[in-house]
Each structure stands twice: as structure tokens, then as C-alpha cells.
Scaffold this motif. Structure first.
Motif, PDB file in Angstrom:
ATOM      1  N   SER A 269       0.829  -1.213   0.000  1.00 22.69           N
ATOM      2  CA  SER A 269       0.000   0.000   0.000  1.00 22.69           C
ATOM      3  C   SER A 269       0.859   1.257   0.000  1.00 22.69           C
ATOM      4  O   SER A 269       0.554   2.228  -0.698  1.00 22.69           O
ATOM      5  CB  SER A 269      -0.982  -0.006   1.178  1.00 22.69           C
ATOM      6  N   VAL A 270       1.957   1.233   0.750  1.00 27.33           N
ATOM      7  CA  VAL A 270       2.862   2.387   0.778  1.00 27.33           C
ATOM      8  C   VAL A 270       3.573   2.533  -0.569  1.00 27.33           C
ATOM      9  O   VAL A 270       3.662   3.631  -1.123  1.00 27.33           O
ATOM     10  CB  VAL A 270       3.884   2.266   1.929  1.00 27.33           C
ATOM     11  N   ILE A 271       4.056   1.427  -1.109  1.00 26.64           N
ATOM     12  CA  ILE A 271       4.761   1.473  -2.395  1.00 26.64           C
ATOM     13  C   ILE A 271       3.817   1.890  -3.518  1.00 26.64           C
ATOM     14  O   ILE A 271       4.163   2.744  -4.346  1.00 26.64           O
ATOM     15  CB  ILE A 271       5.420   0.114  -2.694  1.00 26.64           C
ATOM     16  N   ASP A 272       2.625   1.316  -3.560  1.00 21.34           N
ATOM     17  CA  ASP A 272       1.662   1.671  -4.607  1.00 21.34           C
ATOM     18  C   ASP A 272       1.322   3.157  -4.559  1.00 21.34           C
ATOM     19  O   ASP A 272       1.260   3.820  -5.604  1.00 21.34           O
ATOM     20  CB  ASP A 272       0.390   0.841  -4.473  1.00 21.34           C
ATOM     21  N   ALA A 273       1.103   3.682  -3.369  1.00 29.06           N
ATOM     22  CA  ALA A 273       0.787   5.110  -3.236  1.00 29.06           C
ATOM     23  C   ALA A 273       1.944   5.960  -3.753  1.00 29.06           C
ATOM     24  O   ALA A 273       1.726   6.963  -4.443  1.00 29.06           O
ATOM     25  CB  ALA A 273       0.476   5.455  -1.781  1.00 29.06           C
ATOM     26  N   GLN A 274       3.159   5.553  -3.464  1.00 30.61           N
ATOM     27  CA  GLN A 274       4.332   6.307  -3.926  1.00 30.61           C
ATOM     28  C   GLN A 274       4.469   6.224  -5.438  1.00 30.61           C
ATOM     29  O   GLN A 274       4.784   7.211  -6.094  1.00 30.61           O
ATOM     30  CB  GLN A 274       5.599   5.798  -3.253  1.00 30.61           C
ATOM     31  N   LEU A 275       4.218   5.054  -5.998  1.00 31.57           N
ATOM     32  CA  LEU A 275       4.318   4.900  -7.455  1.00 31.57           C
ATOM     33  C   LEU A 275       3.271   5.756  -8.165  1.00 31.57           C
ATOM     34  O   LEU A 275       3.562   6.377  -9.200  1.00 31.57           O
ATOM     35  CB  LEU A 275       4.180   3.431  -7.853  1.00 31.57           C
ATOM     36  N   VAL A 276       2.066   5.804  -7.626  1.00 29.92           N
ATOM     37  CA  VAL A 276       1.011   6.648  -8.210  1.00 29.92           C
ATOM     38  C   VAL A 276       1.417   8.115  -8.110  1.00 29.92           C
ATOM     39  O   VAL A 276       1.310   8.871  -9.077  1.00 29.92           O
ATOM     40  CB  VAL A 276      -0.349   6.392  -7.518  1.00 29.92           C
ATOM     41  N   TYR A 277       1.910   8.512  -6.950  1.00 29.97           N
ATOM     42  CA  TYR A 277       2.358   9.892  -6.747  1.00 29.97           C
ATOM     43  C   TYR A 277       3.453  10.250  -7.751  1.00 29.97           C
ATOM     44  O   TYR A 277       3.407  11.304  -8.394  1.00 29.97           O
ATOM     45  CB  TYR A 277       2.855  10.076  -5.308  1.00 29.97           C
ATOM     46  N   ASP A 278       4.450   9.363  -7.884  1.00 26.50           N
ATOM     47  CA  ASP A 278       5.549   9.614  -8.815  1.00 26.50           C
ATOM     48  C   ASP A 278       5.053   9.702 -10.255  1.00 26.50           C
ATOM     49  O   ASP A 278       5.515  10.536 -11.039  1.00 26.50           O
ATOM     50  CB  ASP A 278       6.613   8.521  -8.702  1.00 26.50           C
ATOM     51  N   PHE A 279       4.099   8.846 -10.621  1.00 33.51           N
ATOM     52  CA  PHE A 279       3.548   8.864 -11.967  1.00 33.51           C
ATOM     53  C   PHE A 279       2.883  10.216 -12.256  1.00 33.51           C
ATOM     54  O   PHE A 279       3.153  10.851 -13.273  1.00 33.51           O
ATOM     55  CB  PHE A 279       2.536   7.722 -12.145  1.00 33.51           C
ATOM     56  N   TYR A 280       2.023  10.663 -11.339  1.00 39.33           N
ATOM     57  CA  TYR A 280       1.325  11.937 -11.565  1.00 39.33           C
ATOM     58  C   TYR A 280       2.256  13.129 -11.506  1.00 39.33           C
ATOM     59  O   TYR A 280       2.096  14.092 -12.252  1.00 39.33           O
ATOM     60  CB  TYR A 280       0.156  12.091 -10.582  1.00 39.33           C
ATOM     61  N   ARG A 281       3.247  13.061 -10.667  1.00 34.81           N
ATOM     62  CA  ARG A 281       4.224  14.151 -10.586  1.00 34.81           C
ATOM     63  C   ARG A 281       4.978  14.260 -11.905  1.00 34.81           C
ATOM     64  O   ARG A 281       5.218  15.352 -12.418  1.00 34.81           O
ATOM     65  CB  ARG A 281       5.189  13.884  -9.424  1.00 34.81           C
ATOM     66  N   THR A 282       5.315  13.103 -12.489  1.00 33.14           N
ATOM     67  CA  THR A 282       6.008  13.091 -13.772  1.00 33.14           C
ATOM     68  C   THR A 282       5.096  13.629 -14.875  1.00 33.14           C
ATOM     69  O   THR A 282       5.520  14.406 -15.728  1.00 33.14           O
ATOM     70  CB  THR A 282       6.464  11.654 -14.122  1.00 33.14           C
ATOM     71  N   MET A 283       3.837  13.234 -14.870  1.00 35.15           N
ATOM     72  CA  MET A 283       2.889  13.680 -15.900  1.00 35.15           C
ATOM     73  C   MET A 283       2.647  15.184 -15.834  1.00 35.15           C
ATOM     74  O   MET A 283       2.485  15.824 -16.866  1.00 35.15           O
ATOM     75  CB  MET A 283       1.550  12.940 -15.743  1.00 35.15           C
TER      76      MET A 283
END
Length: 166
Positions: A149-163
Motif C-alpha cells: 500500500s505504501v509502495i503503490d501510493a508512492q508509485l502513483v504519486y511519482d507517476f502523476y508528478r512526472t505527468m
């Protein structure tokens, strides 16, 4: 992860991280292991920490070999004969055991272990296992879903930050 090779909760965390978490993410995550031997309650933990650092001096693969052997055989070590027992368990593996033993006996890696311990204290890690996932702390023996759950949240955050930057 700040960990102790003799800690039973760390052994459980090792099993979860190695068998469930890392395989689920592959190269999307980077796992960094730090030493936090709880010497006051685990008599061979410091020797194990130094041994794994001695293995690291031989190479990254050798470190991970020793890391796995230590956790896989956690119940099979005694403080007075730790070096001999570890050497036996490493027979036939990709580690130069005489070189590792010389390093361990000379305590060549004590400063590296102490540096990890100091870092752990500075960030507030007082028990093991203690994980820091991109600044978010995950303490104690957790199940795979807690990590995911922590990793998934970070990956989503990183994806949107990149976009948003594009």
C-alpha cells in the motif's frame, strides 16, 4: 530497512520482502539494507552485521548470499562459534570464507556497522525491523499488503508528478 539478523521479526520481514514484495515490483523498487544489531538482546547480531559487511567487501552478490544465509539459518547460530557456523553454512557458495573470516576476526567492518547504527538513531529507529519507504516509516513485522500500500501510493504519486511536469 534497518535490521538485525538475529531478530525474529526481521526474519519474518525478510521472508515477506524477499518472497512477496520485491518479486511483485521488480525494478520499480530499490531495497537498501542497513545494520541495526540490537546487541543488548541478541548476542550474535553484531557479528552477523559485521560478517555481512565483510561479504560486501567481496561484492554485492556475496553480501546478498550472506544476508540470505543468515536469515535462512537464524536458529542455527550460537555466539561463541558464530564464525565457524557461518563458514560451514557458506561452504560451496560464492563467498571466499577464509577472507570473510579474516575480515570478521579483525573487525574490519565495525565502523560501517556503527555508522548504520548512528544513522538509525538519528532518524528515530529504535527497534527492528524499521523500514523507510521514500520518507514514510513502516515499523515492525508487517504483512505484504502494508508494504504494497505504501509502495503503490508512492508509485502513483511519482507517476502523476512526472505527468504534471510534461
Amino acid at each position: 530497512e534497518y535490521s538485525d539478523f538475529q531478530c525474529p521479526y526481521c526474519s519474518r520481514a525478510w521472508e515477506i520482502v524477499e518472497k512477496e514484495v520485491i518479486p511483485a515490483y521488480g525494478d520499480k523498487v530499490r531495497f537498501v539494507f542497513k545494520q541495526l544489531p540490537l546487541k543488548q538482546i541478541h548476542p550474535w547480531a553484531e557479528a552477523a552485521a559485521m560478517a555481512s559487511e565483510c561479504a560486501l567487501k567481496q561484492g554485492n552478490d556475496q553480501f546478498w548470499t550472506v544476508y540470505n544465509v543468515l536469515f535462512e539459518n537464524q536458529e542455527g547460530f550460537e555466539p561463541g562459534t558464530f564464525g565457524d557456523q557461518l563458514g560451514e553454512k557458506l561452504a560451496g557458495k560464492n563467498v571466499d570464507v577464509p577472507k570473510l573470516r579474516a575480515c570478521l576476526d579483525a573487525k574490519e567492518t565495525a565502523a560501517a556497522v556503527e555508522a548504520d547504527e548512528k544513522e538509525a538513531i538519528e532518524i528515530g529507529a529504535q527497534s527492528t525491523p524499521y523500514f523507510v519507504i521514500n520518507g514514510r516509516r513502516v515499523q515492525g513485522a508487517q504483512d505484504a499488503n502494508a508494504f504494497k500500500s505504501v509502495i503503490d501510493a508512492q508509485l502513483v504519486y511519482d507517476f502523476y508528478r512526472t505527468m504534471c511536469r510534461e
